[in-house]
Motif scaffolding. Structure first.
Motif, PDB file in Angstrom:
ATOM      1  N   VAL A   1     -42.255 -88.880  74.640  1.00 59.41           N
ATOM      2  CA  VAL A   1     -42.368 -87.464  74.966  1.00 59.41           C
ATOM      3  C   VAL A   1     -43.836 -87.075  74.909  1.00 59.41           C
ATOM      4  O   VAL A   1     -44.475 -87.194  73.856  1.00 59.41           O
ATOM      5  N   GLY A   2     -44.379 -86.633  76.026  1.00 59.18           N
ATOM      6  CA  GLY A   2     -45.716 -86.063  76.053  1.00 59.18           C
ATOM      7  C   GLY A   2     -45.584 -84.553  75.947  1.00 59.18           C
ATOM      8  O   GLY A   2     -45.392 -83.875  76.956  1.00 59.18           O
ATOM      9  N   ALA A   3     -45.637 -84.016  74.733  1.00 57.45           N
ATOM     10  CA  ALA A   3     -45.406 -82.583  74.511  1.00 57.45           C
ATOM     11  C   ALA A   3     -46.635 -81.776  74.868  1.00 57.45           C
ATOM     12  O   ALA A   3     -47.766 -82.205  74.630  1.00 57.45           O
ATOM     13  N   LYS A   4     -46.398 -80.596  75.397  1.00 57.22           N
ATOM     14  CA  LYS A   4     -47.540 -79.808  75.838  1.00 57.22           C
ATOM     15  C   LYS A   4     -48.225 -79.059  74.700  1.00 57.22           C
ATOM     16  O   LYS A   4     -49.348 -78.600  74.846  1.00 57.22           O
ATOM     17  N   ALA A   5     -47.552 -78.952  73.542  1.00 56.43           N
ATOM     18  CA  ALA A   5     -48.143 -78.251  72.402  1.00 56.43           C
ATOM     19  C   ALA A   5     -47.519 -78.768  71.113  1.00 56.43           C
ATOM     20  O   ALA A   5     -46.407 -79.306  71.122  1.00 56.43           O
ATOM     21  N   LEU A  20     -34.926 -82.140  66.854  1.00 56.46           N
ATOM     22  CA  LEU A  20     -33.684 -82.425  67.582  1.00 56.46           C
ATOM     23  C   LEU A  20     -33.276 -83.890  67.474  1.00 56.46           C
ATOM     24  O   LEU A  20     -32.182 -84.254  67.914  1.00 56.46           O
ATOM     25  N   GLY A  21     -34.160 -84.732  66.932  1.00 57.05           N
ATOM     26  CA  GLY A  21     -33.771 -86.123  66.703  1.00 57.05           C
ATOM     27  C   GLY A  21     -34.580 -87.162  67.429  1.00 57.05           C
ATOM     28  O   GLY A  21     -34.286 -88.358  67.324  1.00 57.05           O
ATOM     29  N   CYS A  22     -35.602 -86.750  68.175  1.00 60.02           N
ATOM     30  CA  CYS A  22     -36.450 -87.751  68.835  1.00 60.02           C
ATOM     31  C   CYS A  22     -37.324 -88.427  67.773  1.00 60.02           C
ATOM     32  O   CYS A  22     -37.978 -87.736  66.975  1.00 60.02           O
ATOM     33  N   PRO A  23     -37.346 -89.751  67.709  1.00 56.32           N
ATOM     34  CA  PRO A  23     -38.141 -90.440  66.691  1.00 56.32           C
ATOM     35  C   PRO A  23     -39.605 -90.011  66.728  1.00 56.32           C
ATOM     36  O   PRO A  23     -40.201 -89.863  67.801  1.00 56.32           O
ATOM     37  N   ASP A  24     -40.158 -89.826  65.547  1.00 54.68           N
ATOM     38  CA  ASP A  24     -41.514 -89.299  65.405  1.00 54.68           C
ATOM     39  C   ASP A  24     -42.539 -90.103  66.189  1.00 54.68           C
ATOM     40  O   ASP A  24     -43.426 -89.544  66.840  1.00 54.68           O
ATOM     41  N   GLU A  25     -42.415 -91.433  66.143  1.00 55.09           N
ATOM     42  CA  GLU A  25     -43.423 -92.287  66.781  1.00 55.09           C
ATOM     43  C   GLU A  25     -43.371 -92.231  68.308  1.00 55.09           C
ATOM     44  O   GLU A  25     -44.274 -92.728  68.981  1.00 55.09           O
ATOM     45  N   ARG A  26     -42.337 -91.625  68.843  1.00 54.39           N
ATOM     46  CA  ARG A  26     -42.219 -91.526  70.305  1.00 54.39           C
ATOM     47  C   ARG A  26     -42.738 -90.197  70.848  1.00 54.39           C
ATOM     48  O   ARG A  26     -42.682 -89.963  72.052  1.00 54.39           O
ATOM     49  N   VAL A  27     -43.198 -89.334  69.976  1.00 57.45           N
ATOM     50  CA  VAL A  27     -43.641 -87.990  70.391  1.00 57.45           C
ATOM     51  C   VAL A  27     -45.153 -87.887  70.237  1.00 57.45           C
ATOM     52  O   VAL A  27     -45.707 -88.208  69.185  1.00 57.45           O
ATOM     53  N   GLU A  28     -45.817 -87.439  71.294  1.00 58.60           N
ATOM     54  CA  GLU A  28     -47.272 -87.273  71.292  1.00 58.60           C
ATOM     55  C   GLU A  28     -47.620 -85.937  71.929  1.00 58.60           C
ATOM     56  O   GLU A  28     -46.993 -85.523  72.912  1.00 58.60           O
ATOM     57  N   VAL A  29     -48.589 -85.251  71.364  1.00 54.33           N
ATOM     58  CA  VAL A  29     -49.070 -84.002  71.966  1.00 54.33           C
ATOM     59  C   VAL A  29     -50.154 -84.353  72.980  1.00 54.33           C
ATOM     60  O   VAL A  29     -51.216 -84.879  72.615  1.00 54.33           O
ATOM     61  N   THR A  30     -49.896 -84.069  74.242  1.00 53.56           N
ATOM     62  CA  THR A  30     -50.858 -84.389  75.306  1.00 53.56           C
ATOM     63  C   THR A  30     -51.593 -83.160  75.810  1.00 53.56           C
ATOM     64  O   THR A  30     -52.629 -83.276  76.460  1.00 53.56           O
ATOM     65  N   GLY A  31     -51.039 -81.961  75.539  1.00 51.93           N
ATOM     66  CA  GLY A  31     -51.549 -80.753  76.172  1.00 51.93           C
ATOM     67  C   GLY A  31     -50.749 -80.459  77.420  1.00 51.93           C
ATOM     68  O   GLY A  31     -49.864 -81.226  77.820  1.00 51.93           O
TER      69      GLY A  31
END
Length: 437
Positions: A181-185, A195-206
């Motif tokens: 997941v490339g999160a915008k913020a 919601l359950g997405c593993p922490d290591e799979r989530v990154e803030v990209t802008g």
């Protein structure tokens, strides 16, 4: 049987029960050149080969994903690029932006058979979902066929987060199949984790929206537009909604009492409302020119209806000020960065749930004016029309915010390219497990 399986079965049952209503909606969201069978996954089977699939639900998501799609076309000419949408207007925007450079299909409804059929026939190497269009069976079908799923510009509004959290088991089971997941913020990233997405799979990209491309051709065409409108104050109201146009017309009437020559370029969000909005303007006593008919506003015309697709950025660039719609009514707001990127002063209402961080960034840089009603909007416009230096400061501040926050596109493209290469290495030239079974 796992609890998640019971919940998925209940979800499928609810979909089947609601299918008559769903299909009625889908019947309207179609185009003559596309068979409605695509909604059931009935697309031609693709031959084996590297294939990138980008899903962008509607017009807003297509515009947001456009720089990413262009980047993928440039980086991976060896791969077929397929774009799916949910709406007919989204399909039209894909066609206008990319023509034959990409293939397009409508996304299937989230029935188990339809999604399995769609993934099997499309055989993507990699799936990229723009923003938040998460369907449990679709993502499950990708997992079964070994197709990595990435979310670009991931966002979760307050409403979307509450909805997904209400179905926590289903959401958690779905998100465990999302590879990145490339999160915008940061707030969006935290919601995906909750919601359950593993922490290591989530990154803030802008936000990808900051990577808007403004080329010389757009500016030249906008200059021609402005010349055709004459020497008058022009403001644009873009992506407007029902209940909002009445407020905008009231504000314009107030502006015209001081500046009778002022022109409002009114651009409704949904094409199916163009005729109704034109009639609303006439019922308010306004003389209306319609862009789709090639009509050029003369000195007596106070409203130009922007009833075309793909020209909103041109209108913004040609204006003295811009109001961004969906924000004076509780819709959540639309893209504040489009007028900012071309240096046009930005005005919005208070309903900005869909872009909280972007709105806050613009406000902190004093690059956005916020109004609450028609009277306040008229006052803000008159202040800007009266003060050329204030217009210039607000416009330059907005453009500076856009320039300072670019970078999400490069991060996302790098991640997609890396994952694409990994998938090709793992599964060979076909790129997905689907081609191996």
């Amino acid at each position: 049987m796992r609890r998640a399986d019971w919940v998925r079965a209940a979800y499928d049952g609810a979909l089947y029960l609601a299918s008559p209503l769903i299909w009625r909606r889908v019947w309207r969201e179609s185009v003559p050149t596309r068979p409605r069978g695509e909604r059931l996954g009935l697309i031609p089977a693709r031959p084996a080969g590297p294939r990138l699939w980008v899903h962008a639900a509607s017009v807003g998501e297509v515009v947001t994903a456009a720089p990413l799609i262009r980047g993928l076309l440039k980086r991976h000419p060896e791969a077929e690029l397929v774009v799916t949408t949910m709406t007919a207007t989204g399909a039209a925007r894909v066609e206008s932006l990319f023509g034959n450079e990409v293939s397009h299909h409508f996304l299937p409804l989230d029935f188990p058979g339809a999604t399995r059929r769609f993934i099997a026939r499309l055989a993507p190497t990699l799936a990229i979902i723009a923003e938040t269009e998460l369907w449990p069976n679709l993502i499950g079908a990708c997992a079964r066929h070994g197709v990595p799923v990435l979310i670009a510009n991931g966002r979760l509004s307050d409403g979307a987060f509450r909805t997904y959290r209400r179905f926590a088991t289903l959401s958690r089971d779905m998100l465990r199949h999302v590879d990145w997941v490339g999160a915008k913020a940061p707030a969006d990233a935290e919601r995906f984790r909750m919601l359950g997405c593993p922490d290591e799979r989530v990154e803030v990209t802008g936000a990808l929206k900051f990577d808007l491309q403004v080329d010389a051709r757009l500016l030249d065409e906008s200059e021609c537009l402005r010349t055709s409108w004459g020497r008058r104050f022009v403001w644009v109201a873009g992506s407007t909604h029902p209940g909002e146009e009445e407020l905008l017309l009231a504000a314009h009437a107030s502006v015209c009492r001081r500046y009778p020559e002022a022109l409002l370029v009114l651009v409704p969000r949904h094409p199916q409302r163009f005729a109704a909005v034109a009639e609303l303007c006439r019922s308010r006593g306004e003389r209306v020119a319609r862009r789709s008919c090639g009509e050029v506003p003369d000195a007596e015309t106070r409203v130009l209806l922007g009833d075309t697709m793909g020209e909103l950025m041109h209108f913004y660039a040609a204006a003295d000020a811009a109001f961004v719609g969906g924000s004076l009514v509780p819709v959540g707001g639309h893209n504040l960065l489009e007028p900012a990127a071309v240096g046009t002063p930005v005005i919005s209402g208070p309903y900005l749930d869909n872009l909280r961080e972007i709105a806050a960034t613009l406000a902190e840089a004093r690059a956005r004016r916020e109004v609450t009603d028609a009277e306040a909007l008229a006052g803000a416009l008159l202040e800007l029309f009266d003060d050329e230096a204030a217009r210039r400061r607000l416009g330059e501040a907005g453009r500076a915010v856009v320039d300072a926050n670019r970078g999400a596109l490069a991060k996302t493209l790098n991640e997609v390219s890396d994952r694409f290469g990994q998938a090709l290495a793992a599964y060979g030239p076909t790129g997905s497990e689907n081609q191996r079974v």
